[in-house]
Structure formats: structure tokens, C-alpha cells
Scaffold this active site. Structure first.
Site, PDB file in Angstrom:
ATOM      1  CG  ASP A 142       9.250  14.191   8.856  1.00  0.00           C
ATOM      2  OD1 ASP A 142       9.201  15.011   8.422  1.00  0.00           O
ATOM      3  OD2 ASP A 142       9.191  13.065   9.009  1.00  0.00           O
ATOM      4  CB  ALA A 146      11.532   4.304   6.393  1.00  0.00           C
ATOM      5  CB  ILE A 202      -0.732   0.284   0.995  1.00  0.00           C
ATOM      6  CG1 ILE A 202       0.364   0.180   2.618  1.00  0.00           C
ATOM      7  CG2 ILE A 202      -2.187  -1.110   0.915  1.00  0.00           C
ATOM      8  CD1 ILE A 202      -0.959   0.343   4.059  1.00  0.00           C
ATOM      9  CD  GLU A 211       9.286   1.372  -3.324  1.00  0.00           C
ATOM     10  OE1 GLU A 211       9.990   1.602  -3.215  1.00  0.00           O
ATOM     11  OE2 GLU A 211       8.241   1.843  -3.708  1.00  0.00           O
ATOM     12  N   GLY A 212       8.394   4.295   0.933  1.00  0.00           N
ATOM     13  CA  GLY A 212       8.807   5.283   1.465  1.00  0.00           C
ATOM     14  C   GLY A 212      10.174   4.757   1.650  1.00  0.00           C
ATOM     15  CE  LYS A 222       8.546   2.640   7.398  1.00  0.00           C
ATOM     16  NZ  LYS A 222       8.362   3.565   8.467  1.00  0.00           N
TER      17      LYS A 222
END
Length: 852
Positions: free
Chosen positions: A691, A581, A576, A578-579, A599
Site C-alpha cells: 500500500d 482504520a 490530527i 482520521e481514516g 492511533k
């Protein structure tokens, strides 16, 4: 008669050699300075080195014409002239070694007296200009020659005297007789040094067995004038320094017309030694290896005079001591030869030392200064290009030079972190190929983070909430009792002592798991009670009631679970997101049949500390506006973090569909209020998120709002009540954080104000500028007003203005902003659901359109 014939033959050969030597070019080398000697008759002479010394000469043997033997001269008595024709060779006397120091001659050697009583030419003069020493008067050559006891001829400086003359370093002659090469000369031992024949005149006798008549007796040699220089003295070869004469050696013989210097060696005055031959050079190109010649002219002269040497069967002179240049060349050649192996060895060592490993303590310090005239100093060229492309004008640099330096420093750090992440990713691929987990190689001791509770809890046990009111501690006694029992059990397990009813390890483990489960359930009940009714009063978020925690270290292995996640979750998964990290998947939990977000983050040395921080904070935080943390698992070289699944996605998904879905003030107020509740909770624990942005605000299908992604979060402690680390996303960062100044939890309030403007205008301010330019504008100009001022209420504009106050002291805390009038206009969770559903439909339609 036979002797006279030999003498005449010798004279004819000498004249032929002299004529031949006249045709050769004169040498270009200078002779060594003569040595000064004190003769027995009161006169002094110079040796080849220019030093003055007294040397006794051996007594000559009586000649047939004069049967009476002459007494041996002593150093203190004047020497008598030898007879004209000696009948037998004169014995030689060993001379002590006298060091010779080369000096500049002040006068020339005395003229010698020939057998006719007339003064002959100097023994150094050479009428032909050859490198040898030929007589300047060929008619008197026979009368001035002397034969040593071995039959070798030599020339001397003093008539009738046998005083030694130090050896002169010259080139050895080249002998090409019959194409054979004599054997190399034997090395003289300390007890036996090469002896040199005494010299009498400037005549070169080519015969070995005929003695030459000595000069007339009682004739005192004449001296040259002080300013007189013998003919050809300037053209005599100038070799290196004359070595010291060892004991038992005599002076070298001088005066060979062909340039050769025959030397006879005798070990004792009685027993003669055979002449020493020299290895010959057959080619002028190789003469520098076999002879001590230093010029091409000497090589040519030696080659031209080989036939004369062969015809006369004259013994060749031994090689002079090696020149220092040759030794240096040999040392250099030896060094160069050995350097091949040493270089190979060094290369092997370098290859052995080279190993692929993870970087540690990476630093890239760049000091940039600004001068009003010269501009930036110490700025790399690539950064100059970035500065020019960022849109920062020269006027901005002149006016805000310090701010530009701070912004550049932040940008440099961001680039360095990106480069390190790329390097870590490359190393991770290499480790995956080798089949070794990256975290086992790079991180034998995982980094630690400060947490509230110093007691390490099991992976399935939650940390007690630090913001508990005092009355809950008195009401919840069982959790404390179970907590004490568990600590006691852990202590007993470490000491292998069982204080429980069961005496085996299995019972201990089951009792420990049971007590941990009871504690977990009771803590969950306690958290539910805290979040129900009165959860948002001022006392809960009062920082004065929460003391600063001490720094306590905990490792990653204390936070992760030891269970196999493949047995806890279903096989089917849906990606779902993607980043940077890692990737996020949706799986089904087998126990509850609920959807769970996992994750998957790769472990490396760069992100290990961030991961440990994120897990530690999420595990110890339980709030309705913070994402629920389930557990984490080590799988190979990656970490799986299981957390609550939010079906509505992130807030960014709504803002991306801004053309079709626009949020109103009530919805913006609701999101801001829910976010402030979560911030007030973590701020009460003396933590900073650092953040806050739309990407990290997750939405549920029911309209719930929760904070996520604690990777940049920081824990304030007694030793670190403020932070200076520059982290975050540029467009949402506070000015004090950009410049690396001391900051605290109020940086999250600034980011919340930027997010409020983002919800109103679909993007944060300065989004159209490059990051470097945006950072500069945020620091110098601040945040501009909303574009459409008439569209928004005064409460909303005031709320944004208070959040974006550049003065940190005037910027309010999270608990103060919760009472702002703007938040009172917020809708409930159901009011946000329509926006979430419309955004999903718009996203699906956009994806279908892009596929077709």
C-alpha cells in the site's frame, strides 16, 4: 280380526307413503352391486357387493295354521318355503363373517313370489323414484313383507328365505318427532354385532308386532333375464364399499318406501336386542356431521320423510360406518388444529435460536463468465449497472473479457469488505451499549500472524532484527546471554521453580523486568550501530543472506502492553487525522515530555488480523525510514497504538496544495530514495507493504521521510513465497495484483513509480476515471507517459518507466533502484523543509478562508 285390521292399516299407510314418495325427485346415486348367493334350492342370487356366497338361513317358526314344525335348513339341502302365516317369530341363526368384495353385477336378483302365487316386482325397484326401496306392485306389498322377531319390518331379496344381505352404506334418516333427538347409537362390541332381520319381499311394514305371512311353500322363485334390469336400479344410492359382515349379524333389510332402512339388532337367536336409534340432524346444512349423506338431495329426502317415520314409530337405522372422506377431513382438522401449537413452538424455537453475533467465514462467491454472443453470464444486475457507469465500452469487453472479469472480481471483493466493515461497526455499537468489550465477544482467540522469532517476547521487548550481519552476533554476546536468561526465567516461572537468588515472586518479576530492560537497551544500541555508517550497502539488503522465515503464530495479547495508557500520556489530545482504520491523536508522553501520535482503532473480527499484522511488523522493524513503534494498549473495545509523531504530516498534504507548492525533481528524487531505503529494508525481511502511496509516507519537520501504515503488509514464508490476495488502493495497484496472479515484493516498486508520477502531477494516472475503469486501463493499457515530457529529465522518465514495467521479471528490485542515476540528483532533508512549511501555510489559509 284385530290382526287383519292391523294388516289393513299397514296397507293403507304403505300406499300413502308410496304415493308421497312418487312426488319426490329420484336420487342420483347408484346402488351397490348385488351379492351373488347360492340358495339351498339350487338357484343363485347376488348380494349387494356382487360376490357369490352360500349362507344358511334360520329355520322359521311354525305358524298356527301348520302345527308341524319345519326342520332347519342346512347349507347342502334345498330350503322349503315357509308357511303362509307364521304364528310366532322365527329364530335367527348367527352367520359367520364372510368378506364381501364389490363387483359389477352380471344379472339381477330373482323375482319373488307373493302370497297369491304371482310373481311380484323386484325388491329393488322403486315406483316413486325415492331413495328408499318401495315395491313396484303396491297391491302385493302385504303378502311380500316379513316381520322379524323384534317386530321390525324389512324387505328381502328371496321370498321366504332368511339369507343375509350385506349392509349398504346409506344416509341415516332425519327424525324430528316432537323436536327431540334420540341418543347416539351405542358402539357394538366384538361379541355383540348389530343383527339384521331377514328379508322376504319388497313390502315395508310399519307395524312392529304383526308378523307378515311368508310366501307360499314349494314355490320356486323365478329368475330375471340376464339382460333385465329391475326398475329404478340406476337411481339407487351408490355408497362406499360394503364392509364385511361380522359373525352373528344378518343382512340389512331393504325396501322402505320413504328411503329409511330400519335395522333390527339381535345378539343371539333367542334374546332380542332393542332397536338402535341414530343421532338426528336438525338442519340440512349440518347433516354432513351427524349423518353419512353425500348429497343435498338425500338430505332433502330425509327431511321430507320424517313425519312418516314419526307417525309409524318405526325404529331408525343405526349409522353406517364412517366414510373415508370424513375421516380425512377430521384428520386434516386435527392436523390444522395441532399445527397452531406446532407452528408456535417452531416460532419460539426460531426466536430462541436467533442471536446477534459476529459473522464468520463470510463468503459471497459470484462466478462471472463472458460469452461472445450473449455477453456476461452470472453477472448481478447491480454489477451490470456499475460496469456500464464505469465507462468500459463493449469493444473493451470483447477485446479484454478476462481482464474485465478480474477487475469485476476485485471490485466485488472491495464492496464485500466494505459491507462487512459496516456490519462490524453496527455490532460494535450494540456491544458498546451492552458494556462488553467487542474483542472479548467476537475474538476469544485472537488471530495470529507469522513472525520471525518463535520465542514470544514480553510487550516491552523488541524482536531481534532479522537482517543483522553475522559479525554483530559475535560482538553482541550480552544480549544473547540476557535473552537466554529471560527464556530460562520464563520457563521457571511457568513451572513455579525459581533458579535465581531470590525465592519470591516479587523478586522474580523485578529480575525479569530488569533483564528485559537491559535487553531492550542493548538492542537499541545494536540497531543504532547498524543504521549508522554503511547502513545502505548492498549486503544489508541482500535477500540471499536472509533465509525465508518459518511461519510462527503470535496472538494480539502477546504484542500489547498490560500498562494503563492513561497513566503514561497526558490528558490533553489533539485530533490530527482520521481514516478507515481509526482516528489519530497527538498526546504528550509524561516520561519524556515528547509528542506521541496515538492511533485509536476499534477492534472487531474483520480488522483484527490486519491490526495484528501491522503491530507485529512495526514492532520487529527498526529503521530510520520506517515509523518508530512505541507500544500498543487495549482500552475497552479499541486498541491504542502509540508511535512516533511526524510533525510534517503526510506527503498528500503537500500534493493537495499543488497550486501553491510544486515539488521539483531534486525533492522528488529525495522522497523516492528515502522510500526505497525503507522498502529495501522490509523486502530484506521478505515482507511486502502492498500500500505504497502518498498517504502512507510521513514527513518530519526536519524533512525526514518514513513509511507508515502496515495494515496491508504481508509476510512471505517458506510455504507462501508469493501472494495472491487482492488488497491495496486501486490507482496505485500493480496489474498482477489486480488480476489476482502470483505476485511478490515487486508490487511495491510499481506503487513507487505511481507515487513518483503523483508527486510530479499532483495525482496518480487515471484518477479522473472511476476505480473500475482505472483498474481496467491499468491492466490493459498500462500507465501513460508524463503529461509534460519536456519539463522532466530523461533520468526521471527512465526511473518511472522502470518502476512501471508490466513485465514483472524486467521490473528491478528496490536495492537495484537505489543505484539509479535519478536518485543521485536528490537533495538532502533540509531541501524538503521549505515545501513542508509552505504546504502548512497554504492549508491554514485555506481553512481560514473556508470558515469565513
Amino acid at each position: 280380526m284385530e290382526q287383519s285390521k292391523r294388516v289393513s292399516m299397514m296397507r293403507e299407510k304403505f300406499e300413502a307413503q308410496s304415493n308421497e314418495a312418487e312426488s319426490s325427485p329420484p336420487p342420483n346415486r347408484k346402488p351397490p352391486p348385488p351379492n351373488k348367493r347360492v340358495q339351498t334350492n339350487g338357484t343363485s342370487s347376488l348380494n349387494s357387493s356382487g360376490s357369490s356366497f352360500v349362507s344358511p338361513s334360520p329355520s322359521p317358526s311354525p305358524s298356527p295354521q301348520q302345527p308341524v314344525k319345519r326342520p332347519l335348513p342346512s347349507p347342502g339341502v334345498n330350503k322349503q318355503a315357509p308357511p303362509a302365516l307364521p304364528t310366532q317369530p322365527r329364530p335367527q341363526q348367527q352367520q359367520p363373517e364372510i368378506p364381501v368384495r364389490p363387483t359389477t353385477p352380471t344379472r339381477t336378483p330373482p323375482n319373488l313370489i307373493n302370497s297369491n302365487g304371482t310373481s311380484g316386482g323386484s325388491g329393488f325397484s322403486s315406483s316413486s323414484g325415492n331413495s328408499g326401496y318401495s315395491s313396484s306392485n303396491n297391491n302385493n306389498s302385504n303378502s311380500n313383507s316379513s316381520i322379524n322377531m323384534n317386530g321390525n319390518h324389512s324387505n328381502g331379496l328371496n321370498g321366504g328365505s332368511s339369507n343375509p344381505v350385506p349392509m349398504r352404506k346409506v344416509s341415516s334418516p332425519i327424525n324430528i318427532a316432537n323436536g327431540t333427538t334420540p341418543p347416539p347409537p351405542p358402539q357394538p362390541t366384538p361379541s355383540q354385532q348389530p343383527q339384521q332381520s331377514p328379508s322376504s319381499a319388497s313390502h315395508n311394514n310399519t307395524q312392529h308386532n304383526i308378523p307378515s305371512p311368508p310366501p307360499l311353500p314349494n314355490n320356486k322363485p323365478k329368475k330375471l333375464a340376464p339382460t333385465a334390469v329391475p326398475a329404478g336400479l340406476g337411481s339407487i344410492i351408490g355408497g362406499p364399499k360394503t364392509p364385511a359382515i361380522s359373525p352373528g349379524s344378518t343382512s340389512p333389510s331393504l325396501g322402505s318406501s320413504n328411503g329409511n332402512i330400519p335395522i333390527s339388532t339381535t345378539s343371539t337367536p333367542i334374546t332380542p336386542t332393542p332397536p338402535i336409534s341414530v343421532p338426528l340432524a336438525t338442519s340440512p346444512n349440518n347433516s354432513h356431521k351427524d349423518s353419512i349423506s353425500n348429497s343435498n338431495s338425500n338430505n332433502n329426502n330425509n327431511n321430507n320423510n320424517n313425519n312418516n317415520n314419526n307417525s309409524s314409530n318405526a325404529t331408525t337405522s343405526p349409522p353406517s360406518p364412517p366414510v373415508s372422506n370424513v375421516g380425512n377431513k377430521q384428520d386434516e382438522e386435527k392436523k390444522g388444529f395441532l399445527s397452531i401449537f406446532t407452528n408456535k413452538k417452531k416460532n419460539k424455537d426460531k426466536k430462541k435460536e436467533f442471536s446477534v453475533g459476529s459473522p464468520f467465514n463470510v463468503k459471497h462467491n459470484i462466478h462471472v463468465n463472458y460469452h461472445s454472443v450473449t455477453g456476461f453470464e452470472g453477472l448481478p444486475k447491480e454489477w451490470e449497472v456499475i460496469l456500464q457507469s464505469s465507462g468500459i465500452t463493449r469493444e473493451d469487453v470483447v477485446e479484454h473479457s478476462e481482464v474485465v472479469i478480474d477487475v469485476l472480481d476485485f471490485h466485488m471483493q472491495q464492496q464485500q469488505q466494505q459491507a462487512q466493515q459496516e456490519q462490524q461497526a453496527l455490532m460494535q455499537k450494540q456491544m458498546q451499549q451492552s458494556g462488553i468489550p467487542a474483542h472479548m465477544l467476537n475474538n476469544p482467540k485472537p488471530p495470529t500472524i507469522p513472525i520471525r522469532d518463535a520465542n514470544k517476547q514480553p510487550h516491552n521487548q523488541l524482536q531481534p532484527t532479522p537482517h543483522q550481519p553475522p559479525q554483530h552476533h559475535h560482538q553482541q554476546q550480552p544480549p544473547q546471554q540476557h535473552h537466554h536468561q529471560q527464556q530460562q526465567q520464563q520457563h521457571n516461572n511457568n513451572n513455579n521453580n525459581n533458579n535465581n537468588n531470590n525465592n519470591n515472586n516479587n523478586n522474580q518479576q523485578s529480575a525479569q523486568q530488569q533483564s528485559a530492560g537491559i535487553l531492550s537497551q542493548q538492542q537499541e544500541q545494536q540497531l543504532e550501530e547498524m543504521m549508522c555508517g554503511g547502513a545502505y550497502d548492498d549486503e544489508q539488503y541482500d535477500l540471499n543472506n536472509q533465509p525465508l522465515p518459518d511461519e510462527t503464530n503470535v496472538s494480539l495479547y502477546d504484542l500489547v502492553s498490560q500498562e494503563d495508557p492513561t497513566k503514561l500520556f497526558g490528558e490533553g489530545s489533539t485530533k490530527i487525522g482520521e481514516g478507515a482504520a481509526g482516528e489519530v491523536f497527538v498526546v504528550t508522553q509524561l516520561k519524556t515530555n515528547n509528542k506521541v501520535a496515538i492511533k485509536k482503532m476499534p477492534l472487531n473480527q474483520q480488522n483484527m488480523k490486519l491490526i495484528v499484522t501491522e503491530i507485529g511488523i512495526m514492532k520487529s522493524c527498526r529503521h530510520q525510514n520506517i515509523i518508530d513503534y512505541i507500544d500498543s494498549y487495549l482500552v475497552g473495545d479499541s486498541l491504542w497504538v502509540a508511535m512516533e509523531f511526524m510533525g510534517g504530516g503526510c506527503l498528500t498534504e503537500i500534493l493537495e496544495q499543488f497550486n501553491s507548492v510544486k515539488l521539483v525533481e531534486a525533492q522528488i528524487a529525495y522522497v523516492c530514495a528515502e522510500t526505497l531505503k525503507g522498502l529495501a529494508y522490509i523486502h530484506s525481511q521478505h515482507r511486502i507493504h502492498r500500500d505504497i502511496k502518498s498517504d502512507n509516507i510521513l514527513l518530519g519537520s526536519d524533512g525526514s521521510v518514513k513509511l507508515a501504515d502496515f495494515g496491508y503488509a504481508a509476510q512471505l514464508t517458506k510455504s507462501k513465497q508469493k501472494r495472491v490476495t487482492i488488497v491495496g488502493t486501486p490507482y496505485w495497484m500493480a496489474p498482477e495484483l489486480i488480476r489476482g496472479q502470483n505476485y511478490d515484493r515487486k508490487v511495491d516498486i510499481w506503487s513507487l513509480g505511481i507515487m513518483a508520477m503523483e508527486m510530479a502531477e499532483s495525482e496518480p494516472p487515471y484518477m479522473s476515471f472511476p476505480p473500475l475503469r482505472a483498474l481496467f486501463l491499468i491492466t490493459t493499457k498500462g500507465i501513460p507517459d508524463l503529461k509534460d515530457q519536456n519539463k522532466w529529465s530523461d533520468d526521471f522518465k527512465d526511473f518511472v518507466k522502470k518502476c512501471l514495467d508490466k513485465d514483472v521479471e524486467n521490473r528491478p528490485e528496490a536495492k537495484v533502484l537505489l543505484n539509479h542515476p535519478f536518485l543521485k540528483t536528490a537533495c538532502n532533508s533540509n531541501g524538503l523543509v521549505p515545501a513542508i512549511m509552505e504546504a502548512k501555510k497554504a492549508k491554514e489559509a485555506h481553512s481560514k478562508f473556508s470558515i469565513h
